[in-house]
Scaffold this motif. Structure first.
Motif, PDB file in Angstrom:
ATOM      1  N   GLN A 117      14.389  -8.318 -10.483  1.00  0.00           N
ATOM      2  CA  GLN A 117      13.948  -8.784  -9.437  1.00  0.00           C
ATOM      3  C   GLN A 117      14.247  -9.177  -8.020  1.00  0.00           C
ATOM      4  O   GLN A 117      15.273  -9.064  -7.969  1.00  0.00           O
ATOM      5  N   GLU A 118      13.184 -10.070  -7.557  1.00  0.00           N
ATOM      6  CA  GLU A 118      14.076 -10.310  -6.339  1.00  0.00           C
ATOM      7  C   GLU A 118      15.018 -11.883  -6.117  1.00  0.00           C
ATOM      8  O   GLU A 118      14.967 -12.279  -6.936  1.00  0.00           O
ATOM      9  N   THR A 119      16.394 -11.028  -5.227  1.00  0.00           N
ATOM     10  CA  THR A 119      17.286 -12.391  -5.401  1.00  0.00           C
ATOM     11  C   THR A 119      16.887 -14.024  -5.327  1.00  0.00           C
ATOM     12  O   THR A 119      16.143 -13.464  -4.201  1.00  0.00           O
ATOM     13  N   ASN A 120      17.614 -14.685  -5.827  1.00  0.00           N
ATOM     14  CA  ASN A 120      17.468 -16.129  -5.534  1.00  0.00           C
ATOM     15  C   ASN A 120      18.439 -16.482  -4.671  1.00  0.00           C
ATOM     16  O   ASN A 120      17.996 -17.153  -3.466  1.00  0.00           O
ATOM     17  N   SER A 121      19.234 -16.054  -4.874  1.00  0.00           N
ATOM     18  CA  SER A 121      20.802 -17.043  -4.470  1.00  0.00           C
ATOM     19  C   SER A 121      21.136 -16.770  -3.461  1.00  0.00           C
ATOM     20  O   SER A 121      22.051 -17.028  -2.177  1.00  0.00           O
ATOM     21  N   GLU A 122      21.187 -15.330  -2.818  1.00  0.00           N
ATOM     22  CA  GLU A 122      21.256 -14.706  -1.676  1.00  0.00           C
ATOM     23  C   GLU A 122      20.378 -13.892  -0.988  1.00  0.00           C
ATOM     24  O   GLU A 122      19.991 -12.331  -0.788  1.00  0.00           O
ATOM     25  N   VAL A 179      38.275 -14.689  -5.623  1.00  0.00           N
ATOM     26  CA  VAL A 179      37.067 -13.803  -6.797  1.00  0.00           C
ATOM     27  C   VAL A 179      35.520 -12.874  -5.230  1.00  0.00           C
ATOM     28  O   VAL A 179      35.179 -14.652  -5.237  1.00  0.00           O
ATOM     29  N   TYR A 180      35.481 -12.716  -5.321  1.00  0.00           N
ATOM     30  CA  TYR A 180      34.049 -12.520  -4.543  1.00  0.00           C
ATOM     31  C   TYR A 180      32.939 -12.019  -5.493  1.00  0.00           C
ATOM     32  O   TYR A 180      33.035 -11.926  -6.594  1.00  0.00           O
ATOM     33  N   TYR A 181      32.093 -13.294  -5.282  1.00  0.00           N
ATOM     34  CA  TYR A 181      31.028 -12.042  -6.943  1.00  0.00           C
ATOM     35  C   TYR A 181      29.751 -12.419  -5.706  1.00  0.00           C
ATOM     36  O   TYR A 181      29.682 -12.608  -4.505  1.00  0.00           O
ATOM     37  N   SER A 182      29.058 -11.705  -6.110  1.00  0.00           N
ATOM     38  CA  SER A 182      27.924 -11.365  -5.609  1.00  0.00           C
ATOM     39  C   SER A 182      26.285 -10.808  -6.776  1.00  0.00           C
ATOM     40  O   SER A 182      26.849 -10.661  -7.773  1.00  0.00           O
ATOM     41  N   GLU A 183      25.483 -11.281  -6.140  1.00  0.00           N
ATOM     42  CA  GLU A 183      24.626 -10.859  -7.187  1.00  0.00           C
ATOM     43  C   GLU A 183      23.247  -9.051  -6.413  1.00  0.00           C
ATOM     44  O   GLU A 183      21.922  -8.859  -7.060  1.00  0.00           O
ATOM     45  N   ARG A 184      24.011  -9.337  -5.543  1.00  0.00           N
ATOM     46  CA  ARG A 184      23.109  -8.003  -4.982  1.00  0.00           C
ATOM     47  C   ARG A 184      23.637  -6.873  -4.992  1.00  0.00           C
ATOM     48  O   ARG A 184      24.744  -6.586  -4.532  1.00  0.00           O
ATOM     49  N   PRO A 185      23.259  -5.795  -5.342  1.00  0.00           N
ATOM     50  CA  PRO A 185      23.818  -4.216  -5.654  1.00  0.00           C
ATOM     51  C   PRO A 185      24.451  -3.641  -4.472  1.00  0.00           C
ATOM     52  O   PRO A 185      25.233  -3.048  -4.050  1.00  0.00           O
ATOM     53  N   LEU A 190      38.709 -11.077  -0.098  1.00  0.00           N
ATOM     54  CA  LEU A 190      39.528 -11.615   1.816  1.00  0.00           C
ATOM     55  C   LEU A 190      38.726 -13.186   1.852  1.00  0.00           C
ATOM     56  O   LEU A 190      37.208 -13.123   2.313  1.00  0.00           O
ATOM     57  N   PHE A 191      39.407 -13.758   2.806  1.00  0.00           N
ATOM     58  CA  PHE A 191      38.703 -14.991   3.405  1.00  0.00           C
ATOM     59  C   PHE A 191      37.559 -14.565   4.178  1.00  0.00           C
ATOM     60  O   PHE A 191      36.814 -14.966   4.274  1.00  0.00           O
ATOM     61  N   VAL A 192      37.703 -13.268   5.152  1.00  0.00           N
ATOM     62  CA  VAL A 192      36.634 -13.044   5.918  1.00  0.00           C
ATOM     63  C   VAL A 192      35.185 -12.620   5.431  1.00  0.00           C
ATOM     64  O   VAL A 192      34.367 -12.893   5.404  1.00  0.00           O
ATOM     65  N   ASN A 193      35.202 -12.028   4.078  1.00  0.00           N
ATOM     66  CA  ASN A 193      34.765 -11.524   2.775  1.00  0.00           C
ATOM     67  C   ASN A 193      33.734 -12.519   3.006  1.00  0.00           C
ATOM     68  O   ASN A 193      32.383 -12.443   2.994  1.00  0.00           O
ATOM     69  N   PRO A 197      26.764 -17.042   3.380  1.00  0.00           N
ATOM     70  CA  PRO A 197      26.165 -16.176   2.333  1.00  0.00           C
ATOM     71  C   PRO A 197      26.835 -16.446   0.916  1.00  0.00           C
ATOM     72  O   PRO A 197      26.057 -16.079   0.422  1.00  0.00           O
ATOM     73  N   SER A 198      28.142 -17.017   0.596  1.00  0.00           N
ATOM     74  CA  SER A 198      28.382 -16.604  -0.552  1.00  0.00           C
ATOM     75  C   SER A 198      28.970 -18.141  -0.499  1.00  0.00           C
ATOM     76  O   SER A 198      29.470 -19.276  -0.634  1.00  0.00           O
ATOM     77  N   TYR A 199      28.178 -18.884  -1.820  1.00  0.00           N
ATOM     78  CA  TYR A 199      27.927 -20.147  -2.759  1.00  0.00           C
ATOM     79  C   TYR A 199      28.913 -21.068  -2.969  1.00  0.00           C
ATOM     80  O   TYR A 199      29.856 -21.985  -2.036  1.00  0.00           O
ATOM     81  N   ASN A 200      30.263 -19.905  -3.112  1.00  0.00           N
ATOM     82  CA  ASN A 200      31.564 -20.599  -3.492  1.00  0.00           C
ATOM     83  C   ASN A 200      32.969 -20.623  -1.962  1.00  0.00           C
ATOM     84  O   ASN A 200      33.640 -21.240  -2.768  1.00  0.00           O
TER      85      ASN A 200
END
Lengths: 365, 509, 74
Positions: free
Chosen positions: B144-149, B244-250, B278-281, B413-416
């Motif tokens: 489905q379409e992403t909600n959070s990003e 640690v970076y996380y994403s739900e976007r492929p 990294l921080f910049v990510n 862009p990233s919530y954390n």
């Protein structure tokens, strides 16, 4: 001790910050008092002479290979006499640290935070310094890379925005008082920060690529000296030598005078930020060198447990070191140069001689 | 200890237990082990006079496949003349089942893990190995379409809760034979499947090895979300900053893989981990790469600015109004003082009050159903903001400060990455209330030192600023046009730095 | 009075932050050095907090260098 090594570039940044830190507060006033309108020359002159001192120190540092200054002293002169010499060296660093701490404390309590007790400003500052020193040299080097651009940016902003108020008449007549006052006031710059550079002999063993590092040391001191020359020059250019000599913090006064198109004023805080950043790094290096030296002195495995007890001592010394600014200025003008000369020049010379003899001796036998 | 626990323990003890030869005994064992669960379906059949049983868990299998291919093949297309059990077994295995994936199972432990992950088992009498047919198929949410990003330009699809779908989504982006997908099972009870994905030759082998060894070291009963793994494998446990970076976007994950990072997909969650981070990510969004480079650069700078605003705005307000009034321009000072007249609290308490109110509203807004959510925002905006000012509890300037801070903290862009900012903001407010600007600057120094001391899987967290890498600056604060992004970040892709065919000279170092 | 209590609390905190770690690592000699230095620093702080005249090392340095200085200036 751990894996803290820094690159020559980070080392150069640290040297720049060390040179500018606290000297940017101290230098303009006494030089302007003695050399009048030629104050900037009495900073520029020893900058070039300082190259020689640093060339010697960096050569010594390269010959030491991976020994710190204290280890070299003990190696050259044995357990007892070597330790006696290192004790002098360490006490020099410790006292310098306390004075630098007091510099920022004085500035903060007189100019920015008049209601805060001196002790608390010192304790808070030192807590952050201890936090930095505990992370090790590698992290200190990296954070200098973050701050250096900001410091240059703020300095550029300061020089740029004050330039409309330059009055070239303030520099006239050049060399009006002859060369003698310039020479005698240039001793101030030699005393602080040039001769204090001996502290970097505790850091130098942890710099990679020693040959490059030696050049970085000289270059860093040149850049730092140039910044101080510019600060002194601008102070005299804008305020005149008399006003500069009267002010306890001329560069802060300088920033107060910034008024760009009527809306950009009251930005003297940027100078305070430059000072805090540079003094912070100066103090971190001093602090690192002092506790590492003490750890070497006592043959300890790690310097980190010493950080907090040393900090307690340094806060006390910084409070009792002098009763008022007048005492400090007298001490700086009369005794500091000699004190720095014996510890920053004579002591390394003695230890260098002893070290070379001892090394030649051990190699031949 | 209840009976169920005892059985699980027995199961654990006799874990590498071979199958019995009698089919009834096997079924009895399976039934007791599963505690007669109602979703276990057992179909007894006779094939060629041999007693057989088909077992599957209802809901985990695709009934259509079981019905049309497995059962039909078994019951209708068996050899008519009498054959031995071994021949029957081999015929089924090699010839007659029209199912893509068929495995032999000899141990109960293996049998259970297959049965419980949706495979269908075929047990034959007098045979000590069972056949497991892959009939997995359960209801999932679908791609489905992403909600959070969400993005304006760029692919809209998001990862789902199913591991295979997720690996397929990545595979569809990177059709290189060097894309590696390593499997793992973590969680003693949940038996959660994990996939470690990287591009061989791009990712640093030591990082891949480190990821594997850290994942292998995890000893936990259950993994329900990738956050469980994140807390085990992150470098700095006592830092507010995520390493640690996380994403739900492929596309974000695929982009990371192309930079030489390693992705970790956890079954049951759409959030895929990516290391080293990294921080910049955290200040970059995949949309930066889809839009033109000039706007991409502008937005990145805007994000950095809003990072500073979100972190320092309230504390600066406190410091300036409490300690350094002389630094505020006179006209502004007068209007501020006029606003604050009659406000009964010092600026610090005022700011604390408003910030906490905002945090509460924000949490309420996240948890509430959408219909009620708008009610909350009305209460927050009108009742609390407007009336608090009118009642003289807070000054209008304070409301502006809090609002600006709040909006700035939503820019990332990233919530954390918003989490450390939310927490550190209060620390800086305390520093500002006690030591003014002096405290803020010292806090900032300590913060930078802390950030410089962090590492994520061997990469310094603040790189490429500290240590400074000039070559990598082209994709940090500014984004060069794609033809200018000729090399990968040097801290992560150590082996193969060139992105374009004529720029591979930096590689093989 | 409060100053003394605060100093003792700080000293105690430093003690419990550093000493057990060293003891665990079996660096007994280092542990004693830290304890001695901490005791010295605490004593100095306590002395200073009572407001008594504290000996100043800068005075000492000045008196040592006074003869050299007068020779230097001539």
């Amino acid at each position: 001790m751990g894996n803290h090594t820094i690159s020559p570039r980070q080392f150069m940044y640290l040297v720049i910050l060390f040179t500018v830190g606290s000297s940017i507060l101290i230098i303009p006033t006494p030089t302007a008092a003695m050399a009048k309108q030629d104050a900037w020359l009495s900073v520029l002159l020893p900058v070039s002479a300082g190259t020689l001192i640093i060339w010697f120190l960096s050569t010594f540092g390269r010959q030491l290979e991976n020994k710190t200054f204290v280890e070299a002293a003990i190696f050259a002169f044995g357990n007892w006499f070597g330790r006696l010499l290192s004790f002098f060296y360490l006490s020099f660093i410790f006292i310098l640290g306390a004075l630098v701490l007091r510099n920022i404390g004085d500035f903060m309590t007189t100019q920015i935070m008049p209601d805060t007790p001196l002790q608390f400003t010192h304790i808070l500052f030192l807590l952050v310094v201890i936090f930095g020193a505990r992370q090790g040299l590698e992290v200190i080097g990296r954070s200098s890379e973050i701050f250096i651009p900001w410091i240059f940016l703020l300095l550029f902003f300061l020089f740029f925005s004050i330039s409309p108020q330059i009055n070239l008449d303030n520099l006239q007549p050049i060399l009006g008082g002859g060369i003698k006052p310039i020479l005698s006031s240039s001793l101030t710059y030699l005393g602080t920060p040039l001769l204090e550079m001996v502290i970097f002999l505790m850091v130098f063993p942890y710099v990679k690529e020693k040959k490059k590092a030696g050049r970085a040391w000289i270059l860093g001191a040149l850049i730092g000296g140039l910044i101080l020359t510019l600060v002194t020059l601008f102070s005299v250019l804008v305020m005149g030598s008399d006003l500069t000599a009267l002010n306890a913090y001329p560069s802060y006064e300088l920033a107060k005078k910034i008024n760009l198109a009527g809306f950009l004023e009251g930005v003297e805080i940027i100078v305070a930020i430059i000072w805090m950043l540079t003094i912070f790094f100066k103090l971190v290096i001093i602090y690192f060198a002092c506790s590492l030296g003490t750890a070497n002195f006592l043959n300890m495995e790690d310097y980190r447990p010493l950080l907090l007890p040393t900090g307690m001592g340094m806060v006390v010394l910084s409070i009792v070191a002098y009763p008022d600014v007048a005492y400090f200025e007298a001490f700086l003008g009369e005794t500091w140069f000699l004190y720095a000369l014996t510890h920053g020049m004579l002591l390394p010379l003695i230890i260098w001689a002893g070290f070379m003899i001892k090394r030649a001796h051990t190699e031949s036998s | 200890m209840t009976d169920k626990d005892k059985q699980t323990n027995e199961l654990d003890d006799s874990a590498p237990h071979a199958l019995f030869s009698r089919v009834e005994k096997n079924i009895a064992y399976i039934e007791t082990a599963l505690g007669n669960s109602t979703d276990l379906v057992i179909r007894h059949i006779q094939l060629n006079k041999t007693k057989c049983a088909v077992l599957f868990i209802d809901g985990l299998v695709d009934k259509h496949t079981v019905q049309n291919f497995l059962m039909e093949a078994l019951m209708l297309e068996m050899p008519k003349r009498r054959v031995s059990v071994t021949t029957l077994y081999n015929t089924i295995k090699d010839a007659s089942l029209p199912i893509g994936e068929l495995e032999e199972v000899k141990q109960f432990k293996d049998l259970f893990s297959r049965l419980l992950s949706g495979e269908t088992l075929l047990l034959l009498d007098e045979e000590t190995s069972a056949l497991a047919a892959s009939t997995k198929g359960w209801r999932d949410r679908g791609v489905q379409e992403t909600n959070s990003e969400s993005v304006i330009r760029g692919p809209k699809e998001a990862f789902t809760e199913t591991l295979r779908t997720n690996t397929a989504l990545v595979r569809r982006k990177i059709k290189d034979p060097k894309l590696r997908i390593d499997g793992k099972v973590i969680g003693r009870v949940t038996q959660t499947e994990i996939a470690v994905i990287y591009v061989d030759g791009l990712a640093d082998e030591s990082v891949v090895e480190e990821v594997h060894s850290r994942l292998d070291a995890i000893d936990i009963d259950g993994v329900l979300e990738s956050g469980y793994l994140e807390e085990y494998i992150e470098d700095a446990h006592f830092s507010p900053f995520p390493t640690v970076y996380y994403s739900e976007r492929p596309d974000a994950i695929a982009g990371g893989l192309l930079e030489g990072k390693v992705a970790i997909i956890t079954d049951g969650t759409p959030n895929v981990l990516l290391v080293p981070a990294l921080f910049v990510n955290f200040l970059q969004s995949s949309e930066d790469y889809y839009q033109r480079y000039d706007i991409g650069t502008f937005i990145r700078l805007l994000r950095l600015l809003s990072f500073c605003v979100a972190l320092f705005m309230p504390s600066l307000y406190i410091a300036f109004t409490t300690f350094h009034q002389e630094m505020i321009p006179p006209s502004l000072l007068i209007s501020l003082a006029a606003q604050r007249e009659g406000v009964p609290f010092p600026a610090f308490v005022e700011a604390l009050l408003m910030e906490f109110t905002f945090e509460i509203l924000r949490e309420a807004g996240v948890r509430l159903p959408k219909a009620v959510g708008s009610a909350v925002s009305i209460v927050g905006a009108l009742v609390l903001g407007e009336s608090a000012v009118q009642a003289g509890l807070v000054s209008p300037a304070m409301v502006i400060v809090v609002a600006l801070t709040a909006i700035s903290s939503f820019v990332f862009p990233s919530y954390n990455m918003a989490i450390p900012i939310r927490m550190l903001r209060f620390l800086f407010m305390i520093l500002a209330a006690t030591f003014g600007l002096y405290g803020i600057i010292l806090g900032l120094i300590a913060l930078i030192i802390h950030m410089c001391s962090l590492k994520s899987f061997g990469s310094p967290y603040m790189s490429p600023f500290a240590p400074l890498t000039t070559k990598d600056q082209k994709d940090v604060l500014v984004r060069f046009p794609h033809w200018g992004l000729f090399s990968r970040p040097s801290t992560q892709a150590k082996n193969n730095q060139g992105r374009t065919s004529h720029s591979s000279r930096g590689g093989q170092s | 009075m409060w100053a003394i209590i605060a100093i003792l609390i700080v000293a105690g905190a430093i003690f419990f932050m550093e000493v057990p770690k060293l003891k665990k690592k079996k660096q007994i000699k280092d542990m004693w050095y830290v304890i001695i230095l901490l005791a010295l620093a605490t004593a100095a702080t306590l002395y200073e907090s009572t407001g008594m005249e504290t000996p100043n090392p800068l005075d000492f340095i000045q008196s040592v260098y006074a003869p050299i200085r007068s020779w230097f200036q001539n």
